[in-house]
Motif scaffolding. Structure first.
Motif, PDB file in Angstrom:
ATOM      1  N   ASP A  44      14.702   9.830   0.708  1.00 21.77           N
ATOM      2  CA  ASP A  44      14.378   8.587   1.424  1.00 21.77           C
ATOM      3  C   ASP A  44      13.105   8.734   2.239  1.00 21.77           C
ATOM      4  O   ASP A  44      12.230   7.858   2.218  1.00 21.77           O
ATOM      5  N   LYS A  45      12.979   9.839   2.965  1.00 20.31           N
ATOM      6  CA  LYS A  45      11.788  10.062   3.791  1.00 20.31           C
ATOM      7  C   LYS A  45      10.522  10.139   2.944  1.00 20.31           C
ATOM      8  O   LYS A  45       9.498   9.539   3.272  1.00 20.31           O
ATOM      9  N   LEU A  46      10.603  10.907   1.857  1.00 21.01           N
ATOM     10  CA  LEU A  46       9.442  11.023   0.976  1.00 21.01           C
ATOM     11  C   LEU A  46       9.082   9.680   0.359  1.00 21.01           C
ATOM     12  O   LEU A  46       7.901   9.315   0.284  1.00 21.01           O
ATOM     13  N   CYS A  47      10.071   8.935  -0.093  1.00 23.68           N
ATOM     14  CA  CYS A  47       9.797   7.618  -0.689  1.00 23.68           C
ATOM     15  C   CYS A  47       9.167   6.679   0.333  1.00 23.68           C
ATOM     16  O   CYS A  47       8.205   5.969   0.013  1.00 23.68           O
ATOM     17  N   ASN A  48       9.692   6.673   1.554  1.00 25.41           N
ATOM     18  CA  ASN A  48       9.116   5.813   2.595  1.00 25.41           C
ATOM     19  C   ASN A  48       7.658   6.175   2.861  1.00 25.41           C
ATOM     20  O   ASN A  48       6.797   5.306   3.007  1.00 25.41           O
ATOM     21  N   PHE A  49       7.374   7.486   2.898  1.00 27.39           N
ATOM     22  CA  PHE A  49       6.009   7.935   3.140  1.00 27.39           C
ATOM     23  C   PHE A  49       5.082   7.477   2.013  1.00 27.39           C
ATOM     24  O   PHE A  49       4.009   6.914   2.262  1.00 27.39           O
ATOM     25  N   PHE A  50       5.486   7.715   0.763  1.00 26.73           N
ATOM     26  CA  PHE A  50       4.619   7.373  -0.363  1.00 26.73           C
ATOM     27  C   PHE A  50       4.514   5.864  -0.588  1.00 26.73           C
ATOM     28  O   PHE A  50       3.486   5.384  -1.063  1.00 26.73           O
ATOM     29  N   GLU A  51       5.545   5.114  -0.221  1.00 23.90           N
ATOM     30  CA  GLU A  51       5.445   3.646  -0.277  1.00 23.90           C
ATOM     31  C   GLU A  51       4.422   3.153   0.731  1.00 23.90           C
ATOM     32  O   GLU A  51       3.628   2.255   0.436  1.00 23.90           O
ATOM     33  N   ALA A  52       4.442   3.727   1.931  1.00 21.21           N
ATOM     34  CA  ALA A  52       3.457   3.348   2.957  1.00 21.21           C
ATOM     35  C   ALA A  52       2.049   3.703   2.496  1.00 21.21           C
ATOM     36  O   ALA A  52       1.100   2.919   2.682  1.00 21.21           O
ATOM     37  N   GLU A  53       1.890   4.866   1.879  1.00 13.91           N
ATOM     38  CA  GLU A  53       0.583   5.270   1.359  1.00 13.91           C
ATOM     39  C   GLU A  53       0.114   4.320   0.253  1.00 13.91           C
ATOM     40  O   GLU A  53      -1.051   3.951   0.196  1.00 13.91           O
ATOM     41  N   GLN A  54       1.042   3.924  -0.617  1.00 19.63           N
ATOM     42  CA  GLN A  54       0.693   3.009  -1.702  1.00 19.63           C
ATOM     43  C   GLN A  54       0.256   1.655  -1.151  1.00 19.63           C
ATOM     44  O   GLN A  54      -0.673   1.031  -1.660  1.00 19.63           O
ATOM     45  N   LYS A  55       0.923   1.206  -0.085  1.00 14.16           N
ATOM     46  CA  LYS A  55       0.529  -0.069   0.543  1.00 14.16           C
ATOM     47  C   LYS A  55      -0.887   0.021   1.107  1.00 14.16           C
ATOM     48  O   LYS A  55      -1.666  -0.924   0.994  1.00 14.16           O
ATOM     49  N   LYS A  56      -1.241   1.168   1.705  1.00 17.65           N
ATOM     50  CA  LYS A  56      -2.602   1.356   2.224  1.00 17.65           C
ATOM     51  C   LYS A  56      -3.615   1.302   1.089  1.00 17.65           C
ATOM     52  O   LYS A  56      -4.663   0.674   1.207  1.00 17.65           O
ATOM     53  N   ILE A  57      -3.289   1.968  -0.001  1.00 15.15           N
ATOM     54  CA  ILE A  57      -4.186   1.987  -1.164  1.00 15.15           C
ATOM     55  C   ILE A  57      -4.348   0.574  -1.713  1.00 15.15           C
ATOM     56  O   ILE A  57      -5.462   0.134  -2.016  1.00 15.15           O
ATOM     57  N   ASP A  58      -3.242  -0.151  -1.815  1.00 20.04           N
ATOM     58  CA  ASP A  58      -3.286  -1.525  -2.336  1.00 20.04           C
ATOM     59  C   ASP A  58      -4.109  -2.441  -1.429  1.00 20.04           C
ATOM     60  O   ASP A  58      -4.883  -3.267  -1.910  1.00 20.04           O
ATOM     61  N   ARG A  59      -3.962  -2.284  -0.104  1.00 18.94           N
ATOM     62  CA  ARG A  59      -4.751  -3.098   0.830  1.00 18.94           C
ATOM     63  C   ARG A  59      -6.234  -2.784   0.703  1.00 18.94           C
ATOM     64  O   ARG A  59      -7.076  -3.674   0.734  1.00 18.94           O
ATOM     65  N   ASP A  60      -6.548  -1.507   0.554  1.00 23.92           N
ATOM     66  CA  ASP A  60      -7.937  -1.091   0.404  1.00 23.92           C
ATOM     67  C   ASP A  60      -8.542  -1.671  -0.875  1.00 23.92           C
ATOM     68  O   ASP A  60      -9.661  -2.195  -0.858  1.00 23.92           O
ATOM     69  N   LEU A  61      -7.819  -1.588  -1.972  1.00 21.91           N
ATOM     70  CA  LEU A  61      -8.295  -2.157  -3.236  1.00 21.91           C
ATOM     71  C   LEU A  61      -8.469  -3.666  -3.129  1.00 21.91           C
ATOM     72  O   LEU A  61      -9.445  -4.224  -3.637  1.00 21.91           O
ATOM     73  N   ASP A  62      -7.523  -4.325  -2.480  1.00 25.96           N
ATOM     74  CA  ASP A  62      -7.605  -5.769  -2.316  1.00 25.96           C
ATOM     75  C   ASP A  62      -8.856  -6.155  -1.526  1.00 25.96           C
ATOM     76  O   ASP A  62      -9.573  -7.089  -1.887  1.00 25.96           O
ATOM     77  N   LYS A  63      -9.134  -5.402  -0.488  1.00 28.89           N
ATOM     78  CA  LYS A  63     -10.322  -5.648   0.333  1.00 28.89           C
ATOM     79  C   LYS A  63     -11.598  -5.473  -0.496  1.00 28.89           C
ATOM     80  O   LYS A  63     -12.528  -6.285  -0.427  1.00 28.89           O
ATOM     81  N   LYS A  64     -11.637  -4.417  -1.313  1.00 31.10           N
ATOM     82  CA  LYS A  64     -12.807  -4.166  -2.146  1.00 31.10           C
ATOM     83  C   LYS A  64     -12.980  -5.249  -3.204  1.00 31.10           C
ATOM     84  O   LYS A  64     -14.101  -5.679  -3.487  1.00 31.10           O
ATOM     85  N   ARG A  65     -11.875  -5.714  -3.783  1.00 27.10           N
ATOM     86  CA  ARG A  65     -11.953  -6.796  -4.781  1.00 27.10           C
ATOM     87  C   ARG A  65     -12.518  -8.067  -4.143  1.00 27.10           C
ATOM     88  O   ARG A  65     -13.361  -8.748  -4.726  1.00 27.10           O
ATOM     89  N   LYS A  66     -12.048  -8.377  -2.947  1.00 25.19           N
ATOM     90  CA  LYS A  66     -12.519  -9.583  -2.258  1.00 25.19           C
ATOM     91  C   LYS A  66     -13.999  -9.494  -1.909  1.00 25.19           C
ATOM     92  O   LYS A  66     -14.709 -10.495  -1.963  1.00 25.19           O
ATOM     93  N   ARG A  67     -14.473  -8.285  -1.576  1.00 26.11           N
ATOM     94  CA  ARG A  67     -15.906  -8.110  -1.282  1.00 26.11           C
ATOM     95  C   ARG A  67     -16.748  -8.365  -2.522  1.00 26.11           C
ATOM     96  O   ARG A  67     -17.794  -9.012  -2.442  1.00 26.11           O
ATOM     97  N   VAL A  68     -16.301  -7.847  -3.666  1.00 28.59           N
ATOM     98  CA  VAL A  68     -17.045  -8.056  -4.910  1.00 28.59           C
ATOM     99  C   VAL A  68     -17.074  -9.549  -5.250  1.00 28.59           C
ATOM    100  O   VAL A  68     -18.125 -10.098  -5.609  1.00 28.59           O
ATOM    101  N   ILE A  69     -15.937 -10.201  -5.110  1.00 24.07           N
ATOM    102  CA  ILE A  69     -15.871 -11.647  -5.388  1.00 24.07           C
ATOM    103  C   ILE A  69     -16.818 -12.405  -4.456  1.00 24.07           C
ATOM    104  O   ILE A  69     -17.565 -13.281  -4.890  1.00 24.07           O
ATOM    105  N   ALA A  70     -16.788 -12.060  -3.181  1.00 22.44           N
ATOM    106  CA  ALA A  70     -17.623 -12.762  -2.206  1.00 22.44           C
ATOM    107  C   ALA A  70     -19.109 -12.592  -2.504  1.00 22.44           C
ATOM    108  O   ALA A  70     -19.879 -13.560  -2.425  1.00 22.44           O
ATOM    109  N   VAL A  71     -19.529 -11.391  -2.849  1.00 23.52           N
ATOM    110  CA  VAL A  71     -20.947 -11.178  -3.107  1.00 23.52           C
ATOM    111  C   VAL A  71     -21.374 -11.905  -4.386  1.00 23.52           C
ATOM    112  O   VAL A  71     -22.487 -12.448  -4.459  1.00 23.52           O
ATOM    113  N   LEU A  72     -20.501 -11.959  -5.389  1.00 21.40           N
ATOM    114  CA  LEU A  72     -20.841 -12.693  -6.611  1.00 21.40           C
ATOM    115  C   LEU A  72     -20.939 -14.195  -6.343  1.00 21.40           C
ATOM    116  O   LEU A  72     -21.843 -14.865  -6.866  1.00 21.40           O
ATOM    117  N   PHE A  73     -20.041 -14.719  -5.542  1.00 17.80           N
ATOM    118  CA  PHE A  73     -20.151 -16.130  -5.165  1.00 17.80           C
ATOM    119  C   PHE A  73     -21.434 -16.367  -4.370  1.00 17.80           C
ATOM    120  O   PHE A  73     -22.100 -17.385  -4.538  1.00 17.80           O
TER     121      PHE A  73
END
Length: 141
Positions: A44-73
């Motif tokens: 449980d502890k390991l899963c909670n840790f890696f889920e939190a890490e995955q959420k950080k990675i997903d937020r970072d990717l989402d931010k980068k995708r939005k930047r690319v979209i914004a600059v293209l617009f």
């Protein structure tokens, strides 16, 4: 209650399958290197840790995708061209040589953003330069 399968999936998503034994050994202070030997609360502890890490990675990717979209617009706005979200995502996919916008890797999003941002700045400069030439020509006439 997390399962070993869930833990293995989380490790796989983050590309840590080969380091699994080391991760488990560090987490258990050398008690074991096997997922099967972990206690349920440890899983449980390991899963909670890696889920939190995955959420950080997903937020970072989402931010980068939005930047690319914004600059293209931004580029198309400077060209006075109205474009859709699908069109912009298509340009990014073509530049990254992938089929799905969400499959563009993080490092590629960074390079695309830098390249398109440079292009946008070049358009700003050329627009100011041409406007200056036009104003100068109007003054002489």
């Amino acid at each position: 209650m997390a399962t070993t399968k869930k833990l293995m999936t989380l490790l796989s998503k983050q590309g840590l399958t080969n380091q699994r034994a080391d991760i488990i050994a560090n987490f258990t202070n050398g008690r074991t290197t096997s997922v099967r030997a972990l206690h349920p609360f440890e899983i449980d502890k390991l899963c909670n840790f890696f889920e939190a890490e995955q959420k950080k990675i997903d937020r970072d990717l989402d931010k980068k995708r939005k930047r690319v979209i914004a600059v293209l617009f931004g580029i198309h706005e400077k060209l006075n061209k109205k474009v859709s979200m699908q069109y912009v995502k298509g340009i990014a996919c073509k530049a990254a040589k992938v089929e799905d916008f969400n499959k563009i890797p993080s490092h590629r999003l960074d390079t695309l953003y830098a390249a398109f941002l440079k292009q946008e700045k070049d358009l700003d400069f050329s627009n100011r330069y041409v406007s200056g030439l036009i104003n100068e020509a109007v003054c002489y006439n």
